[in-house]
Design an enzyme around this catalytic site. Structure first.
Site, short mmCIF file in Angstrom:
data_model
loop_
_atom_site.label_atom_id
_atom_site.label_comp_id
_atom_site.label_asym_id
_atom_site.label_seq_id
_atom_site.Cartn_x
_atom_site.Cartn_y
_atom_site.Cartn_z
N GLU A 244 0.15 -18.67 52.77
CA GLU A 244 1.22 -18.56 52.33
C GLU A 244 2.15 -19.59 54.49
OE1 GLU A 244 3.85 -16.12 51.76
OE2 GLU A 244 3.43 -15.14 53.98
N ASN A 384 -3.88 -25.17 68.30
CA ASN A 384 -3.40 -26.51 68.05
C ASN A 384 -3.81 -28.49 68.39
OD1 ASN A 384 -1.29 -24.14 67.26
ND2 ASN A 384 -0.43 -24.85 69.43
#
Ligand SMILES: Cc1cc2nc3c(=O)[nH]c(=O)nc-3n(C[C@H](O)[C@H](O)[C@H](O)COP(=O)(O)OP(=O)(O)OC[C@H]3O[C@@H](n4cnc5c(N)ncnc54)[C@H](O)[C@@H]3O)c2cc1C
Length: 398
Positions: A244, A384
């Site tokens: 996804e 991140n």
């Protein structure tokens, strides 16, 4: 590369929009708009409505309840869900374990788990991270020793979201220490009612206790609950983590949030709650956020178009994760700025909107808890900093 939507795509968008506007219960919609915490009952209710429509698990193979949608249609669907303020289903069921069982499970596992997972009759949690094994996930130590037809587990997982609700956990465990750390990892499904499992909540900064430590003391897991081969769990985990990726930037959610911020800004201005200086400053910041969001949307559409043309894995996914989560966090910062000093209060997140005297100010009470809870999006799913390392290597060639 053609980034326009076709007439079929536009008809599909209308179909999704019409269904959502008719099917989404008003109380769930309101909770979503006010950024209130959704409980297990809310998520189960909505996922079952979507499952009855055949849309709970659109990315699964069609044979197991998926939809034969194009990447563009999947993108449109996700955007319309966000714009309609519809909750997402359980990510553990929908995006993680379902696709793994569908691809690597035995026929018996598929039959036993997939329909119940789509309909959320089984609530799953993810037992991957451990103290000392987060970004470096392959360093997991929880041991599973074979004893007859069972594995016997000892060790600890951490940050296990909603383990307190879970019926089952999918977990990575170590069955062999002899080779490289990625080898010797096995992927197991375990019933959370098995003796020897202890769950301890970890309160988080937003006032919710959805995170947990999970301890295993001689927990017996039947070998039939292993996914695929012993020692190949890392391959299945990579499949799970990569699934996804086209929706990773969550553009729809940020668009919906930006629209709401503009609406709130106009409302606050009309009610004389913002000075002219504040109005101008916020207008500039909202415009800056919109420019970045548009740029991100174009990047996302390029990835979707590449996918639609069979482009396969695209290293832009890490850029989408970094920029998408930064923007989502920016929206929560702007909401706090808009709320002003009143937004500093930290009410009970579950009932944030109810804590406020004026119903028009319900969103203000939710601003601080939502700001805090959204710090997590740049940590989970691959932090991140790790994504930036990937960009440095695969995009910039450093
Ligand atoms: C709200 C929330 C829910 C979660 N839910 C689940 C769950 O349900 N199941 C589950 O298994 N896990 C879950 N996690 C765990 C999540 O996957 C880890 O937190 C994440 O992988 C980071 O691992 P860590 O916390 O051990 O931090 P660490 O890996 O120790 O990292 C600490 C800091 O160092 C940085 N860092 C680490 N390595 C590098 C590097 N090589 N280069 C540059 N910087 C680096 C990281 O970016 C981070 O800022 C959840 C986490 C959060 C915050």
């Amino acid at each position: 590369m053609n980034l326009d939507f076709t007439p079929e795509d536009r008809a599909f968008r209308r179909e999704v929009r019409d269904f959502l506007s008719a099917a989404l219960p008003a109380d769930l919609r309101r909770k979503m708009i006010e950024r209130r915490h959704l409980g297990k009952a809310d998520i189960v209710r909505w996922q079952q409505i979507m499952n009855a429509r055949g849309w709970a698990v659109p990315a699964w193979p069609v044979a197991y309840g998926g939809q034969p949608w194009t990447p563009t249609q999947r993108y449109i669907f996700q955007e319309e869900m966000a714009l309609a303020h519809a909750p997402e289903g359980s990510p553990f069921n929908v995006n993680m374990i379902g696709p793994v069982i569908a691809k690597f499970g035995t026929a018996a596992q598929k039959e036993r788990f997939l329909p119940a997972t789509a309909n959320i009759d089984i609530w799953w949690c993810q037992g991957f991270s451990e103290p000392g094994a987060g970004s470096d996930l392959a360093a997991i130590k929880t041991g599973a020793v074979r004893d007859g037809d069972d594995y016997v587990l000892n060790g600890q997982k951490i940050w296990t979201t909603q383990a307190q609700h879970a019926d089952w956990m999918f977990a990575l465990v170590r069955t062999d220490n002899s080779g490289k750390k990625q080898q010797g990892i096995t992927f197991l499904l375990l019933d959370m009612r098995t003796p020897g499992i202890t769950i301890r909540p970890i309160p988080s900064i937003d006032g919710i206790s959805d995170l947990n430590e999970v301890f295993f003391d001689d927990v017996r897991v039947p070998v039939e609950n292993r996914i695929g081969e012993e020692g190949k769990g890392w391959d299945y985990a990579k499949h799970l983590l990569g699934h996804e990726r086209s929706g990773i930037a969550r553009i729809g959610l940020s668009k919906e949030r930006l629209g709401q911020l503009r609406h709130l800004q106009a409302d606050m201005t009309a009610r004389g709650r913002l000075s002219a200086v504040e109005q101008a400053r916020l207008a500039r910041k909202l415009a800056e956020a919109e420019v970045e969001l548009r740029a991100l949307e174009l990047t996302q559409l390029r990835v979707v178009a590449a996918d639609a043309q069979g482009g396969g894995a695209n290293s832009a996914a890490s850029i989408l994760k970094v920029k998408g989560t930064e923007l989502r966090q920016r929206m929560t910062e702007l909401a706090l700025e808009l709320a002003g000093p009143a937004g500093l209060a930290m009410p009970d997140h579950h009932d944030a909107a109810d804590d406020h005297a004026d119903p028009a100010d319900g969103w203000i009470a939710a601003a601080a808890p939502f700001y805090f809870t959204m710090r997590k999006v740049s940590i989970f799913g691959g932090s991140n900093e790790i994504q930036k390392n990937i960009v440095a290597k695969t995009v910039l060639g450093l």
